[in-house]
Design a protein around this motif. Structure first.
Motif, PDB file in Angstrom:
ATOM      1  N   ASP A 150       0.803  -1.223   0.000  1.00 19.82           N
ATOM      2  CA  ASP A 150       0.000   0.000   0.000  1.00 19.82           C
ATOM      3  C   ASP A 150       0.834   1.269   0.000  1.00 19.82           C
ATOM      4  O   ASP A 150       0.322   2.345  -0.334  1.00 19.82           O
ATOM      5  N   ALA A 151       2.091   1.182   0.390  1.00 17.37           N
ATOM      6  CA  ALA A 151       2.929   2.379   0.454  1.00 17.37           C
ATOM      7  C   ALA A 151       4.391   1.970   0.548  1.00 17.37           C
ATOM      8  O   ALA A 151       4.725   0.851   0.944  1.00 17.37           O
TER       9      ALA A 151
ATOM     10  N   GLU B 186      13.321   9.072  -6.002  1.00 19.07           N
ATOM     11  CA  GLU B 186      13.057   9.386  -7.409  1.00 19.07           C
ATOM     12  C   GLU B 186      12.652   8.133  -8.181  1.00 19.07           C
ATOM     13  O   GLU B 186      11.792   8.183  -9.064  1.00 19.07           O
ATOM     14  N   ALA B 187      13.257   6.996  -7.848  1.00 17.37           N
ATOM     15  CA  ALA B 187      12.920   5.752  -8.542  1.00 17.37           C
ATOM     16  C   ALA B 187      11.504   5.290  -8.206  1.00 17.37           C
ATOM     17  O   ALA B 187      10.736   4.907  -9.099  1.00 17.37           O
ATOM     18  N   CYS B 188      11.126   5.348  -6.935  1.00 18.43           N
ATOM     19  CA  CYS B 188       9.803   4.866  -6.518  1.00 18.43           C
ATOM     20  C   CYS B 188       8.702   5.881  -6.807  1.00 18.43           C
ATOM     21  O   CYS B 188       7.529   5.509  -6.956  1.00 18.43           O
TER      22      CYS B 188
ATOM     23  N   GLN C  54       2.391   4.769  -9.168  1.00 23.17           N
ATOM     24  CA  GLN C  54       1.185   5.207  -8.475  1.00 23.17           C
ATOM     25  C   GLN C  54       1.085   4.570  -7.095  1.00 23.17           C
ATOM     26  O   GLN C  54       0.224   3.733  -6.832  1.00 23.17           O
ATOM     27  N   LEU C  55       1.990   4.979  -6.215  1.00 23.99           N
ATOM     28  CA  LEU C  55       2.040   4.435  -4.869  1.00 23.99           C
ATOM     29  C   LEU C  55       2.555   5.525  -3.939  1.00 23.99           C
ATOM     30  O   LEU C  55       3.502   6.235  -4.284  1.00 23.99           O
TER      31      LEU C  55
ATOM     32  N   VAL D 221      15.076  14.671   2.567  1.00 24.14           N
ATOM     33  CA  VAL D 221      15.036  15.097   1.174  1.00 24.14           C
ATOM     34  C   VAL D 221      13.688  15.760   0.923  1.00 24.14           C
ATOM     35  O   VAL D 221      12.654  15.249   1.363  1.00 24.14           O
ATOM     36  N   HIS D 222      13.692  16.885   0.246  1.00 23.17           N
ATOM     37  CA  HIS D 222      12.452  17.514  -0.190  1.00 23.17           C
ATOM     38  C   HIS D 222      12.318  17.283  -1.686  1.00 23.17           C
ATOM     39  O   HIS D 222      13.179  17.689  -2.464  1.00 23.17           O
ATOM     40  N   SER D 223      11.236  16.624  -2.069  1.00 21.43           N
ATOM     41  CA  SER D 223      11.067  16.236  -3.465  1.00 21.43           C
ATOM     42  C   SER D 223       9.588  16.208  -3.815  1.00 21.43           C
ATOM     43  O   SER D 223       8.746  15.831  -2.983  1.00 21.43           O
ATOM     44  N   ASP D 224       9.271  16.572  -5.049  1.00 20.46           N
ATOM     45  CA  ASP D 224       7.889  16.476  -5.525  1.00 20.46           C
ATOM     46  C   ASP D 224       7.429  15.031  -5.617  1.00 20.46           C
ATOM     47  O   ASP D 224       6.227  14.767  -5.702  1.00 20.46           O
ATOM     48  N   ALA D 225       8.375  14.099  -5.609  1.00 18.07           N
ATOM     49  CA  ALA D 225       8.032  12.677  -5.685  1.00 18.07           C
ATOM     50  C   ALA D 225       7.547  12.132  -4.345  1.00 18.07           C
ATOM     51  O   ALA D 225       7.035  11.016  -4.281  1.00 18.07           O
TER      52      ALA D 225
END
Length: 239
Positions: free
Chosen positions: A34-35, A54-56, A60-61, A74-78
């Motif tokens: 689920d996550a 970035e890879a994960c 859609q998870l 880390v601050h990321s839009d992902a």
């Protein structure tokens, strides 16, 4: 509603470890979990964390990080958010408030709407997390349950995390912690390695977590734990 309310299973990826030869992060994300949580106790760097995020994040998870110190944030839009451990039975209070204070002091970009704390209760004395945090793991079931109740009732924690890290825990202790909670979710991690262990622990916890398994045995083994957790939840949830 909290993001984790419908999570039966989480895969925790340690950026300091490798996947099984031939397997990819796409394979991990396709196990039915689920996550994804990204984090570990030792060897954490921003570079290693970023690589996994970035890879994960392409799939859609939900992807969350569980940083062990401010240098691993880390601050990321992902990212969907941040799960911050607070070790309630730590002997070194740095792991209750100290490292958290340093993160807040040094990081001006914290998104508080996506930041959640986890009340950790560490119970494997031989684990890296117990050593680093100097946790008192010699606890009876009623003591663990009391820690869980303190976390929820006194400190307003929405997640209580029973961490056996590397070994399968005592179901009676996990159940005792679960029974004392009213609204907080109980996460369980440690030693889940197959269908049966996931099925058993999913009876006592809201969400089960596998970590070493994905690095040591691979996605087929992880997929079996997903099935075990999901089957148990179907059995205990009203139709």
């Amino acid at each position: 509603m909290n993001p984790w309310d419908d999570w039966d299973h989480i895969v925790k990826i340690d950026p300091d470890k490798t996947l099984i030869d031939g397997e990819t992060f796409e394979d991990v994300c396709a196990t039915g979990t689920d996550a994804i949580a990204v984090g570990g106790t030792t060897g954490m760097t921003e570079e290693k964390m970023s690589r996994v995020i970035e890879a994960c994040g392409k799939y859609q998870l939900p992807v969350y990080i569980e940083p062990s110190h401010d240098g691993a944030v880390v601050h990321s839009d992902a990212l969907d958010g941040y799960l911050i451990p607070v070790v309630f039975n730590a002997g070194d209070v740095a792991w209750t408030t100290g490292v958290h204070k340093e993160w807040v002091r040094l990081d001006g970009d914290i998104n508080w709407e996506k930041t959640f704390t986890e009340a950790y209760i560490v119970l494997n004395p031989d684990s890296s997390v117990a050593t680093v945090t100097e946790s008192n793991c010699d606890l009876e079931a009623d003591e663990v349950a009391s820690y869980a109740e303190v976390a929820e009732k006194m400190f307003g924690q929405q997640i209580v995390y029973i961490e056996y890290s590397g070994t399968l825990g005592d179901p009676e202790i996990v159940q005792a912690a679960h029974e004392t909670l009213d609204t907080a979710s109980l996460f369980y991690g440690g030693g889940i390695h197959d269908y049966d262990s996931a099925h058993e622990m999913a009876q006592h916890a809201d969400t089960v977590i596998v970590g070493d398994l994905v690095h040591d045995e691979g996605v087929d083994a992880v997929r079996e734990t997903v099935k075990g957790a999901n089957d148990m939840k179907r059995e205990i949830r009203p139709s």
